[in-house]
Design a protein around this motif. Structure first.
Motif, PDB file in Angstrom:
ATOM      1  N   TYR A  16       0.667  -1.161  -0.058  1.00  0.00           N
ATOM      2  CA  TYR A  16       0.003  -0.101   0.048  1.00  0.00           C
ATOM      3  C   TYR A  16       0.886   1.299   0.023  1.00  0.00           C
ATOM      4  O   TYR A  16       1.669   1.342   0.993  1.00  0.00           O
ATOM      5  N   ARG A 121      -4.365   2.586  -8.728  1.00  0.00           N
ATOM      6  CA  ARG A 121      -3.116   2.459  -8.047  1.00  0.00           C
ATOM      7  C   ARG A 121      -2.005   3.369  -8.494  1.00  0.00           C
ATOM      8  O   ARG A 121      -1.707   3.469  -9.623  1.00  0.00           O
ATOM      9  N   ILE A 138      -0.790  -6.894  -6.933  1.00  0.00           N
ATOM     10  CA  ILE A 138      -0.965  -5.787  -5.927  1.00  0.00           C
ATOM     11  C   ILE A 138      -0.298  -4.442  -6.758  1.00  0.00           C
ATOM     12  O   ILE A 138      -0.646  -3.327  -6.220  1.00  0.00           O
ATOM     13  N   ARG A 151      -5.531 -12.589 -10.600  1.00  0.00           N
ATOM     14  CA  ARG A 151      -6.539 -12.751  -9.412  1.00  0.00           C
ATOM     15  C   ARG A 151      -7.430 -13.925  -9.534  1.00  0.00           C
ATOM     16  O   ARG A 151      -7.774 -14.521  -8.736  1.00  0.00           O
ATOM     17  N   MET A 158      -9.974 -17.131  -0.520  1.00  0.00           N
ATOM     18  CA  MET A 158     -10.843 -16.650   0.443  1.00  0.00           C
ATOM     19  C   MET A 158     -12.287 -16.726   0.704  1.00  0.00           C
ATOM     20  O   MET A 158     -13.172 -16.178   1.403  1.00  0.00           O
ATOM     21  N   TYR A 354       1.532 -12.688  -0.807  1.00  0.00           N
ATOM     22  CA  TYR A 354       0.539 -13.262   0.111  1.00  0.00           C
ATOM     23  C   TYR A 354       1.224 -13.180   1.367  1.00  0.00           C
ATOM     24  O   TYR A 354       0.677 -12.784   2.442  1.00  0.00           O
ATOM     25  N   THR A 361       0.589  -6.695   8.413  1.00  0.00           N
ATOM     26  CA  THR A 361      -0.618  -6.187   8.856  1.00  0.00           C
ATOM     27  C   THR A 361      -1.404  -6.809  10.006  1.00  0.00           C
ATOM     28  O   THR A 361      -1.583  -6.274  10.839  1.00  0.00           O
ATOM     29  N   THR A 362      -1.371  -8.213  10.098  1.00  0.00           N
ATOM     30  CA  THR A 362      -1.854  -8.797  11.048  1.00  0.00           C
ATOM     31  C   THR A 362      -1.301  -8.756  12.285  1.00  0.00           C
ATOM     32  O   THR A 362      -2.010  -8.757  13.325  1.00  0.00           O
ATOM     33  N   LEU A 422      -9.255  -2.750  14.764  1.00  0.00           N
ATOM     34  CA  LEU A 422      -8.840  -2.185  13.307  1.00  0.00           C
ATOM     35  C   LEU A 422      -9.084  -0.809  12.980  1.00  0.00           C
ATOM     36  O   LEU A 422      -8.167  -0.261  12.295  1.00  0.00           O
ATOM     37  N   VAL A 428      -2.909  -0.245   7.769  1.00  0.00           N
ATOM     38  CA  VAL A 428      -2.892   0.586   6.403  1.00  0.00           C
ATOM     39  C   VAL A 428      -3.809   1.703   6.461  1.00  0.00           C
ATOM     40  O   VAL A 428      -5.015   1.823   6.472  1.00  0.00           O
ATOM     41  N   PHE A 496      -9.701  -1.992   5.621  1.00  0.00           N
ATOM     42  CA  PHE A 496      -9.237  -2.714   4.660  1.00  0.00           C
ATOM     43  C   PHE A 496      -9.494  -2.159   3.083  1.00  0.00           C
ATOM     44  O   PHE A 496      -9.538  -2.856   2.160  1.00  0.00           O
ATOM     45  N   ILE A 500     -12.725  -3.331  -5.664  1.00  0.00           N
ATOM     46  CA  ILE A 500     -11.995  -4.020  -6.412  1.00  0.00           C
ATOM     47  C   ILE A 500     -10.694  -4.083  -5.974  1.00  0.00           C
ATOM     48  O   ILE A 500      -9.977  -5.190  -5.778  1.00  0.00           O
ATOM     49  N   CYS A 503      -8.501  -4.669   0.420  1.00  0.00           N
ATOM     50  CA  CYS A 503      -7.719  -5.988   0.730  1.00  0.00           C
ATOM     51  C   CYS A 503      -8.393  -7.339   0.181  1.00  0.00           C
ATOM     52  O   CYS A 503      -9.409  -7.671   0.511  1.00  0.00           O
ATOM     53  N   PHE A 504      -7.607  -7.997  -0.363  1.00  0.00           N
ATOM     54  CA  PHE A 504      -7.773  -9.301  -0.969  1.00  0.00           C
ATOM     55  C   PHE A 504      -7.948 -10.284   0.375  1.00  0.00           C
ATOM     56  O   PHE A 504      -8.638 -11.212   0.391  1.00  0.00           O
ATOM     57  N   ALA A 509      -7.643 -12.356   7.418  1.00  0.00           N
ATOM     58  CA  ALA A 509      -7.387 -11.448   8.470  1.00  0.00           C
ATOM     59  C   ALA A 509      -8.140 -11.608   9.808  1.00  0.00           C
ATOM     60  O   ALA A 509      -7.764 -11.767  10.816  1.00  0.00           O
ATOM     61  N   LEU A 513      -7.580 -13.345  13.380  1.00  0.00           N
ATOM     62  CA  LEU A 513      -7.557 -12.454  14.506  1.00  0.00           C
ATOM     63  C   LEU A 513      -8.532 -13.062  15.537  1.00  0.00           C
ATOM     64  O   LEU A 513      -8.404 -12.858  16.673  1.00  0.00           O
TER      65      LEU A 513
HETATM   66  C1  HEM Z   1      -5.234  -6.728   9.375  1.00  0.00           C
HETATM   67  C2  HEM Z   1      -4.824  -7.299   8.380  1.00  0.00           C
HETATM   68  C3  HEM Z   1      -4.825  -6.408   7.054  1.00  0.00           C
HETATM   69  C4  HEM Z   1      -5.082  -5.129   6.922  1.00  0.00           C
HETATM   70  C5  HEM Z   1      -5.532  -4.080   8.059  1.00  0.00           C
HETATM   71  C6  HEM Z   1      -4.993  -4.929   5.443  1.00  0.00           C
HETATM   72  C7  HEM Z   1      -5.319  -3.733   4.788  1.00  0.00           C
HETATM   73  C8  HEM Z   1      -5.418  -3.648   3.432  1.00  0.00           C
HETATM   74  C9  HEM Z   1      -5.831  -2.512   2.608  1.00  0.00           C
HETATM   75  C10 HEM Z   1      -6.277  -1.237   3.357  1.00  0.00           C
HETATM   76  C11 HEM Z   1      -5.596  -2.584   1.471  1.00  0.00           C
HETATM   77  C12 HEM Z   1      -6.236  -1.653   0.127  1.00  0.00           C
HETATM   78  C13 HEM Z   1      -4.870  -0.796  -0.005  1.00  0.00           C
HETATM   79  C14 HEM Z   1      -5.562   0.070  -1.149  1.00  0.00           C
HETATM   80  O1  HEM Z   1      -6.878   0.124  -1.496  1.00  0.00           O
HETATM   81  O2  HEM Z   1      -4.806   0.853  -1.650  1.00  0.00           O
HETATM   82  C15 HEM Z   1      -5.202  -3.990   1.264  1.00  0.00           C
HETATM   83  C16 HEM Z   1      -4.876  -4.726   0.049  1.00  0.00           C
HETATM   84  C17 HEM Z   1      -4.433  -6.081  -0.057  1.00  0.00           C
HETATM   85  N1  HEM Z   1      -4.343  -6.804   1.049  1.00  0.00           N
HETATM   86 FE1  HEM Z   1      -4.781  -6.490   2.965  1.00  0.00          FE
HETATM   87  N2  HEM Z   1      -4.757  -6.115   4.923  1.00  0.00           N
HETATM   88  C18 HEM Z   1      -4.477  -7.010   6.019  1.00  0.00           C
HETATM   89  C19 HEM Z   1      -4.578  -8.302   5.807  1.00  0.00           C
HETATM   90  C20 HEM Z   1      -4.098  -8.978   4.519  1.00  0.00           C
HETATM   91  C21 HEM Z   1      -3.821 -10.440   4.450  1.00  0.00           C
HETATM   92  C22 HEM Z   1      -3.897 -11.387   5.742  1.00  0.00           C
HETATM   93  C23 HEM Z   1      -3.711 -10.533   3.168  1.00  0.00           C
HETATM   94  C24 HEM Z   1      -3.220 -11.912   2.603  1.00  0.00           C
HETATM   95  C25 HEM Z   1      -3.524 -12.484   1.512  1.00  0.00           C
HETATM   96  C26 HEM Z   1      -3.769  -9.404   2.280  1.00  0.00           C
HETATM   97  C27 HEM Z   1      -3.554  -9.172   0.850  1.00  0.00           C
HETATM   98  C28 HEM Z   1      -3.691  -8.120   0.387  1.00  0.00           C
HETATM   99  C29 HEM Z   1      -3.696  -7.934  -0.928  1.00  0.00           C
HETATM  100  C30 HEM Z   1      -3.085  -8.871  -2.004  1.00  0.00           C
HETATM  101  C31 HEM Z   1      -4.069  -6.545  -1.341  1.00  0.00           C
HETATM  102  C32 HEM Z   1      -4.108  -5.854  -2.909  1.00  0.00           C
HETATM  103  C33 HEM Z   1      -5.213  -5.955  -3.275  1.00  0.00           C
HETATM  104  C34 HEM Z   1      -5.182  -5.199  -4.766  1.00  0.00           C
HETATM  105  O3  HEM Z   1      -4.230  -4.711  -4.863  1.00  0.00           O
HETATM  106  O4  HEM Z   1      -6.247  -5.538  -5.354  1.00  0.00           O
HETATM  107  N3  HEM Z   1      -4.028  -8.395   3.353  1.00  0.00           N
HETATM  108  N4  HEM Z   1      -5.104  -4.513   2.351  1.00  0.00           N
END
Ligand code: HEM
Length: 544
Positions: A16, A121, A138, A151, A158, A354, A361-362, A422, A428, A496, A500, A503-504, A509, A513
């Motif tokens: 991010y 992005r 990402i 994707r 999930m 991944y 984050t977690t 959270l 993030v 999150f 689209i 957060c994937f 998460a 938790l």
């Molecule tokens: C508390 C845990 C987590 C928080 C707070 C969090 C937060 C976020 C946020 C805010 C974004 C969106 C960023 C944006 O819109 O620019 C994001 C994207 C993403 N997250 Fe998480 N995340 C967490 C856990 C995870 C976990 C466990 C994974 C495991 C696979 C993950 C994989 C991703 C991926 C791959 C993206 C990018 C999605 C994309 O670009 O389309 N996240 N996350």
């Protein structure tokens, strides 16, 4: 999300653009107009007048704050209040367009949910990420056909079925090892506090690695460390300090896999503040630590892929994201009458990303959860009571709730606590987008190439899980009773992101938790910190 040791205040982030590192002067090096030296504001959007006096723009003020030990991250949050406007512009680097800071939940939600063609992005974030994981979705633009293909590779990971049957048992088993470690530590510490952060950081790495890649021949870092702590004597491994002071255990040194992951995260974090993240990576990737990190990443992935293929051929079931990808590719190849490709750059980077996205984050969220529950003893007690009521049979039998108990039972107060953690910790914090076309924000003209950074600064600081609970009156004919259910829509929440590019891994998460919080609270009591330590900032060590 994180690729970088994430401690909410100093985090660097894998993915991010907004998180942690982007809070350092985040230049929008986009469509710079040649010959323009001093910052040029967009009409009608408030800004700091002093920023126009220097080529560094607001970067000068931010650098000053950071030099004085302050938080650049907070600076972003303060700008909309400073100008009493939900939309503010900032000048973060020389020769660049202004960055817009948007602090309006509805407008931010609208951008993320409905305006994907206008905002995507940001280039800076993409370049920062792609220098390390070029084949992970990402860092790709949403319109890139490769984004859809990647994707597709991960799309079922999930689903509730996959999470509950494949991931939950692995998380639960690793949590048990962690609890074993803390039981031993608590006993050795004899009632004194010990630092919690490092153990959580390592345990969450063990978890995300096993969920992504499955078990390998070696034991988890936490299990190995438990042996070290068990066999150590206070003379050789632990320094026993005076009463009431933190009991210091031997450090759990990162193994090769964690070290490689951290080196790459740090590179992403560093690159994002560089005038050209792309250029930064070209040279930085040639350094010895990066070459070593890439070699370790390759060897870990090769090791795991070959093990998983062997297990698949032996008819073993799916136990990880990697197993799922292998099974999926095998059946796609069979259908198409071709040889399966089990080891492609997209598969590798999706798996590695991944881990990168899911680790810090977690870990950060869980550390904050523990911190809040330690400070808010009433909430901790209420949560423990709710868990004991929800798992009454387990409590009466003197056992822990099983993994099936946890995945099948709704505990509204637990969900409310997690949501509140959270909301307040937001690992993030910023969601960064770039305008793909000339457009408008809150009625202001925004030219193509402008970076937008949404920030929900208006959230109250108080930890009140109850705000996520809705009261309903249940009338069973004989009597009326109040019931509380968890309502995820009770307030504005973008921890999150959404849409689209949200957060994937959000569901994973939450699952992690829920399991960790349940087991920790079931087995331990987190006591109030010593006077004076109640407000220790995020990222500083937690005491147990
Ligand atoms: C508390 C845990 C987590 C928080 C707070 C969090 C937060 C976020 C946020 C805010 C974004 C969106 C960023 C944006 O819109 O620019 C994001 C994207 C993403 N997250 Fe998480 N995340 C967490 C856990 C995870 C976990 C466990 C994974 C495991 C696979 C993950 C994989 C991703 C991926 C791959 C993206 C990018 C999605 C994309 O670009 O389309 N996240 N996350």
């Amino acid at each position: 999300m994180g690729f970088g040791r994430h401690d909410s205040e100093t985090a660097t982030s894998y993915g991010y653009a907004g998180s942690g590192s982007s809070l350092q002067p985040e230049p929008a090096v986009l469509n710079a107009e040649p010959g323009v030296a001093l910052p040029k504001p967009l009409p009608g959007i408030p800004y700091n007048k002093d920023a126009l006096k220097t080529i560094l723009g607001d970067g000068a003020e931010i650098q000053k704050i950071r030099r004085a030990g302050g938080s650049a991250r907070n600076w972003f949050g303060q700008q909309t209040a400073r100008h009493m406007s939900p939309l503010v512009q900032a000048f973060l680097a020389p020769f660049t367009k202004p960055v817009l800071i948007l602090s309006d939940f509805r407008e931010a939600q609208d951008i993320l949910l409905c305006r994907n063609k206008e905002f995507d992005r940001a280039s800076r974030a993409s370049d920062a990420l792609r220098g390390v994981i070029p084949w992970h979705h990402i860092g790709m633009r949403t319109a890139d056909p490769q984004f859809r293909r990647n994707r597709e590779l991960v799309k079922d990971l999930m689903t509730p079925h996959f999470l509950n049957t494949v991931n939950a048992p692995a998380i639960y088993d690793n949590a048990q090892i962690f609890l074993g470690l803390w039981r031993v530590k608590a006993q050795l510490a004899g009632g004194r506090p010990f630092q919690a952060g490092e153990d959580i950081h390592v345990m969450t790495f063990d978890i995300i690695k096993v969920v992504a890649l499955g078990e390998d021949d070696s034991r988890s870092m936490t299990a190995q460390y438990l042996d070290t702590v068990r066999s150590a004597t206070s003379a050789d491994q632990m320094s026993e300090t005076t009463k009431d002071i933190v009991f210091v255990f031997a450090k759990n040194e990162a193994n090769d896999d964690l070290r490689a992951h951290q080196t790459q995260q740090e590179a992403v974090g560093e690159s994002i503040t560089h005038p050209s993240p792309k250029l930064f990576h070209i040279f930085h990737n040639l350094t010895a630590p990066m070459r070593e990190a890439f070699a370790l990443k390759t060897s870990m992935l090769e090791r795991q892929v070959s093990l998983a293929v062997k297990q698949f051929k032996a008819g073993e079931g799916v136990k990880s994201a990697l197993d799922y990808m292998i099974q999926r590719e095998a059946s796609a190849a069979k259908k198409a009458g071709r040889q399966p490709l089990f080891d492609t750059p997209s598969m590798r980077d999706e798996l590695y990303g991944y881990i990168g996205a899911g680790h810090d984050t977690t870990s950060t969220a869980f550390q904050w959860g523990l911190k809040h529950l330690t400070v808010h003893q009433c909430a901790q007690k209420k949560l423990r009571d709710s868990l004991r009521a929800a798992y009454a049979k387990a409590f009466d039998a003197g056992r822990q709730p099983s993994v099936a108990d946890i995945t099948k039972t709704s505990v509204p107060y637990l969900d409310a606590v997690i949501e509140e953690v959270l909301r307040l910790s937001a690992p993030v914090r910023q969601l960064v987008r770039e305008a793909m076309v000339d457009t408008t924000l809150l009625g202001h003209r925004v030219p193509k190439g402008t970076t937008t950074d949404s920030w929900d600064h208006a959230d109250p600081q108080a930890f009140v899980p109850e705000r996520w609970l809705k009261k309903t009156v249940v009338d069973d004919g004989a009597a009326e009773a109040e019931a509380h259910h968890y309502d995820a829509q009770a307030g504005p929440f973008l921890s999150f992101g959404t849409g689209i590019r949200g957060c994937f891994g959000r569901r994973l998460a939450y699952l992690e938790l829920r399991i960790l919080m349940t087991l920790l609270l079931w087995n331990f009591e987190a006591r109030s910190p010593a006077p004076g330590a109640e407000h220790v900032g995020a990222g500083r060590p937690l005491d147990h």
